[in-house]
Design a protein around this motif. Structure first.
Motif, mmCIF file in Angstrom:
data_model
loop_
_atom_site.group_PDB
_atom_site.id
_atom_site.type_symbol
_atom_site.label_atom_id
_atom_site.label_comp_id
_atom_site.label_asym_id
_atom_site.label_seq_id
_atom_site.Cartn_x
_atom_site.Cartn_y
_atom_site.Cartn_z
ATOM 1 N N ILE A 69 0.857 -1.182 0.000
ATOM 2 C CA ILE A 69 0.000 0.000 0.000
ATOM 3 C C ILE A 69 0.901 1.243 0.000
ATOM 4 C CG2 ILE A 69 -1.919 1.193 1.104
ATOM 5 C CD1 ILE A 69 -2.718 -1.604 0.283
ATOM 6 N N LYS A 87 -0.387 4.470 -0.767
ATOM 7 C CA LYS A 87 -1.185 5.713 -0.773
ATOM 8 C C LYS A 87 -0.479 6.776 0.073
ATOM 9 C CE LYS A 87 -4.019 3.948 3.022
ATOM 10 N NZ LYS A 87 -5.270 3.235 3.342
ATOM 11 N N TYR A 140 2.937 6.595 2.475
ATOM 12 C CA TYR A 140 2.872 6.960 3.898
ATOM 13 C C TYR A 140 3.975 7.977 4.246
ATOM 14 C CZ TYR A 140 -0.367 3.000 4.806
ATOM 15 O OH TYR A 140 -1.433 2.127 4.803
ATOM 16 N N HIS A 199 -12.911 -4.381 4.037
ATOM 17 C CA HIS A 199 -11.898 -3.762 4.906
ATOM 18 C C HIS A 199 -12.368 -3.859 6.347
ATOM 19 C CE1 HIS A 199 -8.370 -1.334 5.520
ATOM 20 N NE2 HIS A 199 -9.032 -0.313 6.024
ATOM 21 N N ASN A 208 -5.627 -6.007 6.009
ATOM 22 C CA ASN A 208 -4.653 -4.917 6.135
ATOM 23 C C ASN A 208 -3.477 -5.424 6.968
ATOM 24 O OD1 ASN A 208 -5.823 -5.114 8.654
ATOM 25 N ND2 ASN A 208 -6.550 -3.001 8.735
ATOM 26 N N SER A 209 -2.585 -4.533 7.403
ATOM 27 C CA SER A 209 -1.414 -4.981 8.192
ATOM 28 C C SER A 209 -1.826 -5.732 9.443
ATOM 29 C CB SER A 209 -0.567 -3.783 8.636
ATOM 30 O OG SER A 209 -0.023 -3.111 7.549
ATOM 31 N N ARG A 253 -3.078 -6.838 2.064
ATOM 32 C CA ARG A 253 -2.894 -5.410 1.764
ATOM 33 C C ARG A 253 -2.171 -4.681 2.897
ATOM 34 N NH1 ARG A 253 -8.622 -5.911 1.191
ATOM 35 N NH2 ARG A 253 -8.881 -4.314 2.809
ATOM 36 N N GLY A 256 0.022 -2.026 4.777
ATOM 37 C CA GLY A 256 0.543 -0.671 4.611
ATOM 38 C C GLY A 256 1.520 -0.378 5.738
ATOM 39 N N ILE A 257 0.981 -0.014 6.881
ATOM 40 C CA ILE A 257 1.806 0.478 7.987
ATOM 41 C C ILE A 257 2.930 -0.483 8.355
ATOM 42 C CG2 ILE A 257 0.316 -0.438 9.849
ATOM 43 C CD1 ILE A 257 1.942 3.038 9.828
ATOM 44 N N TYR A 309 1.158 6.209 11.744
ATOM 45 C CA TYR A 309 0.698 6.601 10.405
ATOM 46 C C TYR A 309 0.739 8.128 10.233
ATOM 47 C CZ TYR A 309 -2.211 2.179 10.393
ATOM 48 O OH TYR A 309 -2.689 0.909 10.457
HETATM 49 C C1 LIG Z 1 -4.816 1.964 3.801
HETATM 50 C C2 LIG Z 1 -5.461 0.683 3.455
HETATM 51 C C3 LIG Z 1 -4.846 -0.533 3.778
HETATM 52 C C4 LIG Z 1 -3.570 -0.616 4.581
HETATM 53 O O1 LIG Z 1 -3.839 -0.419 5.936
HETATM 54 P P1 LIG Z 1 -2.688 -0.550 7.030
HETATM 55 O O2 LIG Z 1 -3.405 -0.423 8.316
HETATM 56 O O3 LIG Z 1 -1.748 0.575 6.795
HETATM 57 O O4 LIG Z 1 -2.058 -1.871 6.804
HETATM 58 C C5 LIG Z 1 -5.455 -1.696 3.357
HETATM 59 N N1 LIG Z 1 -6.630 -1.668 2.670
HETATM 60 C C6 LIG Z 1 -7.248 -0.515 2.365
HETATM 61 C C7 LIG Z 1 -8.529 -0.562 1.616
HETATM 62 C C8 LIG Z 1 -6.702 0.695 2.750
HETATM 63 O O5 LIG Z 1 -7.319 1.828 2.437
#
Ligand SMILES: *Cc1c(COP(=O)(O)O)cnc(C)c1O
Length: 367
Positions: A38, A40, A44, A164, A196-197, A212, A214-215, A351
């Motif tokens: 991720i 976006k 980060y 999500h 997500n993470s 997915r 991110g962090i 974040y």
């Molecule tokens: C930002 C985002 C993630 C990543 O989330 P983290 O908590 O940073 O891992 C995953 N899926 C979607 C849809 C997001 O918007």
């Protein structure tokens, strides 16, 4: 004419090896899931171009902004790119066709746009369910009819299924949302992506086709303080460091900084550090927020101002003018101060701090 000058002694460093390590760490949580990195919010706050080398082992890049998607393609990435919020207006779909962007569809307006989009190349879609977070997505009741409508469009190729989690990092967990998602999608074809993470680390049994994170890839623990980044074996991908540009010797009763919020109880020596809230360091961090001074654990004293903050040098004898102060990340001696500790002092999450690194801070990419 401007003279060429040395910058202020402040520097952010992006650690390519740490990004690579953290990505591998997320991958190791799953058996054979593919992994969206991720990126976006300009990765980060790390910078898409700066983070790219460390993240190129990902299976795809996911983000929000069409401009950022173009930047990923401009880096030569030919693999999957996913728009996590999909398109915002009809003409965005032209860019999706041109750059082969996969996109989320979370509302009926986006299906309408697809239906009127002219393309010879059908689009890969991630159809989003609102399984309880109540932000984006079709409700469970409307999800299957959205799928049927999409599936009938000539503009649509494969449809993947996505949702999500609101509480993957906490006590409530993901089981309720997962049960909703599973029951509604049970007999639908297509790949799944839900984690997500926090879910990738804590609930990896749901990893499915695509995770997915991110962090976590940026080296911050999604469920701090329950777990630290070190406990998850994550390494900081960003260091923010500055130098001491002055020292002061205080007598008992002397105060420090705006508002005189800190008053010395005994004689002490303090250092003035070339980092303030205009660099992205949170102003709300109180006296006592941890820092690394020459790689040794210390603390701030007094209010953070725009361009400076103050640290206690009393017990750190050799520290003085020019000493390195690490605000978060990794010091030259290898010591680590997690961004999560600073975020915690500021009443926020890692974040927000990494995303708020100010443009005026010079950034170095370390191999
Ligand atoms: C930002 C985002 C993630 C990543 O989330 P983290 O908590 O940073 O891992 C995953 N899926 C979607 C849809 C997001 O918007």
């Amino acid at each position: 004419m401007l003279l060429s000058t040395m910058p202020r002694p402040i520097l952010a460093t992006i650690h390519t090896a740490a990004l690579r390590h953290n990505l591998a760490r997320c991958r190791a949580q799953t058996l054979d899931s593919r992994l969206w990195a991720i990126v976006k919010a300009n990765a980060y706050g790390h910078g898409i171009e700066r983070a790219f080398e460390g993240l190129r082992a990902a299976d795809g890049f996911a983000l929000l902004d069409l401009d950022e998607a173009q930047r990923v393609r401009a880096l030569g990435w030919r693999g999957p790119v996913l728009l996590l919020e999909g398109v915002f207006e009809l003409r965005d779909l032209e860019l999706c066709s041109r750059l082969d962007l996969w996109h989320t569809v979370h509302c009926s307006e986006q299906i309408d746009m697809l239906a009127s989009h002219k393309t010879n190349l059908p689009h890969r879609i991630f159809l989003k369910m609102n399984s309880g977070m109540n932000r984006l997505g079709f409700t469970p009741e409307r999800y299957r009819s959205a799928w049927t409508r999409l599936n009938a469009l000539p503009q649509v190729d494969e449809i993947s299924l996505i949702t999500h989690f609101s509480d993957a990092d906490g006590e409530r967990g993901v089981s309720e949302q997962m049960a909703v998602f599973s029951s509604i999608t049970k007999d639908l074809p297509g790949e799944r992506s839900v984690c997500n993470s926090a879910a990738t680390l804590r609930h990896s049994e749901f990893a499915s086709d695509w995770v997915r994170p991110g962090i976590a890839i940026y080296g911050s623990a999604p469920d701090f303080p329950e777990h630290s980044a070190a406990e998850w074996d994550l390494q900081p991908a960003m260091t923010l460091a500055a130098k001491i540009i002055a020292t002061q010797d205080l007598l008992p009763g002397d105060s420090v900084g705006y508002g005189s919020t800190f008053v010395a109880e005994q004689a002490m020596r303090i250092g003035i550090v070339a980092c303030g809230y205009a660099d992205g360091y949170p102003r709300v961090c109180p006296s006592g927020t941890p820092v690394l001074i020459g790689g040794l654990r210390g603390r701030t004293v007094g209010r953070v101002s725009m361009d400076m903050l103050t640290v206690d040098l009393t017990a750190l004898v050799p520290a003085g003018f020019g000493t390195e102060v690490t605000l978060w990340g990794r010091a030259s001696n290898g010591a680590v101060l997690s961004i999560d500790d600073i975020a915690h002092s500021a009443g926020t999450v890692g974040y927000e701090l990494m995303c708020a690194l100010a443009p005026r801070v010079p950034v170095l990419v370390e191999a």
